[in-house]
Structure formats: structure tokens, C-alpha cells
Enzyme design. Structure first.
Site, PDB file in Angstrom:
ATOM      1  N   GLY A  46       1.144  -1.806  -3.042  1.00  0.00           N
ATOM      2  CA  GLY A  46       2.112  -0.968  -2.606  1.00  0.00           C
ATOM      3  C   GLY A  46       2.303  -0.334  -1.189  1.00  0.00           C
ATOM      4  O   GLY A  46       1.390  -0.345  -0.585  1.00  0.00           O
ATOM      5  N   GLN A  51       4.585   4.561   5.999  1.00  0.00           N
ATOM      6  CA  GLN A  51       3.141   4.301   6.281  1.00  0.00           C
ATOM      7  C   GLN A  51       3.338   3.239   7.560  1.00  0.00           C
ATOM      8  O   GLN A  51       2.201   2.883   8.300  1.00  0.00           O
ATOM      9  CB  GLN A  51       2.498   3.404   5.221  1.00  0.00           C
ATOM     10  CG  GLN A  51       1.973   4.188   4.155  1.00  0.00           C
ATOM     11  CD  GLN A  51       1.176   3.554   3.076  1.00  0.00           C
ATOM     12  OE1 GLN A  51       2.020   3.141   2.186  1.00  0.00           O
ATOM     13  NE2 GLN A  51       0.153   3.513   3.052  1.00  0.00           N
ATOM     14  N   CYS A  94      -5.438   3.242  -0.767  1.00  0.00           N
ATOM     15  CA  CYS A  94      -4.310   3.240   0.078  1.00  0.00           C
ATOM     16  C   CYS A  94      -4.395   2.674   1.380  1.00  0.00           C
ATOM     17  O   CYS A  94      -5.585   2.503   1.994  1.00  0.00           O
ATOM     18  CB  CYS A  94      -4.117   4.670   0.239  1.00  0.00           C
ATOM     19  SG  CYS A  94      -2.714   5.185   1.312  1.00  0.00           S
ATOM     20  N   LEU A  95      -3.568   1.569   1.560  1.00  0.00           N
ATOM     21  CA  LEU A  95      -3.645   0.902   3.068  1.00  0.00           C
ATOM     22  C   LEU A  95      -3.755   1.768   4.065  1.00  0.00           C
ATOM     23  O   LEU A  95      -4.126   1.511   5.263  1.00  0.00           O
ATOM     24  CB  LEU A  95      -2.630   0.237   3.283  1.00  0.00           C
ATOM     25  CG  LEU A  95      -2.139  -1.032   2.127  1.00  0.00           C
ATOM     26  CD1 LEU A  95      -1.093  -1.982   2.152  1.00  0.00           C
ATOM     27  CD2 LEU A  95      -3.673  -2.157   1.921  1.00  0.00           C
ATOM     28  N   HIS A 136       2.092   7.145  -6.427  1.00  0.00           N
ATOM     29  CA  HIS A 136       1.048   7.278  -5.073  1.00  0.00           C
ATOM     30  C   HIS A 136       2.253   6.886  -4.075  1.00  0.00           C
ATOM     31  O   HIS A 136       2.168   7.572  -2.952  1.00  0.00           O
ATOM     32  CB  HIS A 136       0.142   6.314  -5.375  1.00  0.00           C
ATOM     33  CG  HIS A 136      -0.647   5.824  -3.898  1.00  0.00           C
ATOM     34  ND1 HIS A 136      -1.932   6.094  -3.712  1.00  0.00           N
ATOM     35  CD2 HIS A 136      -0.147   5.472  -2.804  1.00  0.00           C
ATOM     36  CE1 HIS A 136      -2.278   5.936  -2.488  1.00  0.00           C
ATOM     37  NE2 HIS A 136      -1.315   5.583  -1.899  1.00  0.00           N
ATOM     38  N   GLU A 137       3.122   6.003  -4.232  1.00  0.00           N
ATOM     39  CA  GLU A 137       4.029   5.591  -2.993  1.00  0.00           C
ATOM     40  C   GLU A 137       5.207   6.950  -2.893  1.00  0.00           C
ATOM     41  O   GLU A 137       5.583   7.109  -1.813  1.00  0.00           O
ATOM     42  CB  GLU A 137       4.754   4.307  -3.213  1.00  0.00           C
ATOM     43  CG  GLU A 137       3.705   3.009  -3.344  1.00  0.00           C
ATOM     44  CD  GLU A 137       2.800   2.890  -2.358  1.00  0.00           C
ATOM     45  OE1 GLU A 137       3.192   3.287  -1.180  1.00  0.00           O
ATOM     46  OE2 GLU A 137       1.664   2.497  -2.444  1.00  0.00           O
ATOM     47  N   HIS A 140       3.997   9.616  -0.673  1.00  0.00           N
ATOM     48  CA  HIS A 140       3.916   8.991   0.733  1.00  0.00           C
ATOM     49  C   HIS A 140       5.397   9.556   1.291  1.00  0.00           C
ATOM     50  O   HIS A 140       5.493   9.759   2.543  1.00  0.00           O
ATOM     51  CB  HIS A 140       4.032   7.501   0.984  1.00  0.00           C
ATOM     52  CG  HIS A 140       2.642   7.128   1.194  1.00  0.00           C
ATOM     53  ND1 HIS A 140       1.709   7.514   2.117  1.00  0.00           N
ATOM     54  CD2 HIS A 140       1.847   6.133   0.324  1.00  0.00           C
ATOM     55  CE1 HIS A 140       0.501   6.766   1.871  1.00  0.00           C
ATOM     56  NE2 HIS A 140       0.413   6.064   0.876  1.00  0.00           N
TER      57      HIS A 140
HETATM   58 NI    NI Z   1      -0.958   4.815   0.022  1.00  0.00          NI
END
Ligand code: NI
Length: 169
Positions: A46, A51, A94-95, A136-137, A140
Site C-alpha cells: 500500500g 507518503q 511501511c515504506l 494503515h493507509e 497516513h
Molecule cells: Ni505506511
């Protein structure tokens, strides 16, 4: 399409909440395509627009990345988590936190309403990895990060690891 740089914790721009998407123009389509290319290149399950330093309420998810299956890209714009059902714990990455994995408690299933990339509304009852990714997303988009959901001790350890890793600016 282009791969865009992903912001790493503790970059302050990750704390900027997204504002609702109002215009579904070519620029938005390019952003979504770039997000997909960036997510697949990482690779990740995701990615939220925030981000990439783009403060919009938009994220993408492809749980097939984790299963090595054919791609199944889902786009969520101006999402609303209307119902959270049950509880579960999952080892999340998480990226924006390269290399980190943390057990995080979330709802087991989530009913989400959102718009697709063309502005058409849809509703989904997500479970499994999709439910985790959606929550999670969605965090963000509020400037909330997985580190915020950890105990104080785990939070300190992850913060230190990320500083050492050279994340941020
Ligand atoms: Ni993330």
C-alpha cells in the site's frame, strides 16, 4: 509514469493530513499511476499520497504484491471507514519505515466507503490483509504513522532505529 521518492520517517511532511480530492483530472490520474509504479517498485502492499509529500486523501492497495499473484490495484479516494469489526494483530511494514516490522492491533474487518479513480463511489467490506492495509493507509491520510500505535518502549526503539538508518531529510 514515474517513480517518485517516498518520504521516510521522521520527515515532517508525513504528519501533514491530506485534504479531500475534488478534481478528477489528468493530473490526478498521473499521480495515481506514479503512486502505483512507486509502490510496485518498492515493493509494497500500500501507499498513501501523503507518503510522496502530496497532501491528498488518496491511497492505493494491492494485496497481490504480498501473495505474488496477478496485480489487483485498488484506489481509495476520500475514504471513510464506516464500520470496524473485531480485533486482530498483524506484523506490519511501511515504506516510510524501511526494514521495520511491528505488531500492531487493528480491527479485523473494516467497511470502507470511498471513490474510485474516476470519482465513482464504492463500498467494500475488507478483511485479512486488505483490512489491515486499508486501516494503515487511512492513518497516513490523517498524518498518523504506525509508530504512533506502539508502546512507548517500542516507539523509542523504532525512532532510534530510523534515525540511525538515516531516514528523513
Ligand atoms: Ni505506511
Amino acid at each position: 509514469m514515474a517513480i517518485r521518492p517516498i518520504l521516510h520517517y521522521p520527515d515532517k511532511r508525513l504528519r501533514d493530513p491530506g485534504r479531500p480530492v475534488e478534481v478528477f483530472d489528468d493530473e490526478l490520474q498521473t499521480l495515481i499511476d506514479d503512486m502505483a509504479e512507486t509502490m510496485y517498485a518498492a515493493p509494497g502492499v500500500g501507499l498513501a499520497a501523503t507518503q510522496l509529500g502530496v497532501p491528498l486523501r488518496l491511497f492505493i492497495v494491492d494485496v497481490a504484491v504480498d501473495e505474488d499473484a496477478a496485480s489487483d490495484l485498488r484506489v481509495f479516494i476520500n475514504p471513510d471507514l464506516v464500520e470496524l469489526i473485531g480485533t486482530t494483530s498483524f506484523s506490519e511494514g511501511c515504506l516510510s519505515f524501511p526494514g521495520a516490522r511491528e505488531d500492531i492491533n487493528r480491527a479485523e474487518r473494516v467497511r470502507v466507503k470511498a471513490l474510485d479513480r474516476h470519482g465513482q463511489p464504492f463500498e467494500m467490506l475488507a478483511d485479512g490483509l486488505m483490512a489491515i492495509a486499508v486501516q494503515h493507509e487511512n492513518d497516513h491520510l490523517d498524518g498518523k504513522l504506525m509508530i504512533d500505535r506502539l508502546s512507548i518502549l517500542r516507539r523509542r526503539l523504532l525512532h532510534r532505529a530510523m534515525i540511525k538508518h538515516g531516514g528523513g531529510d
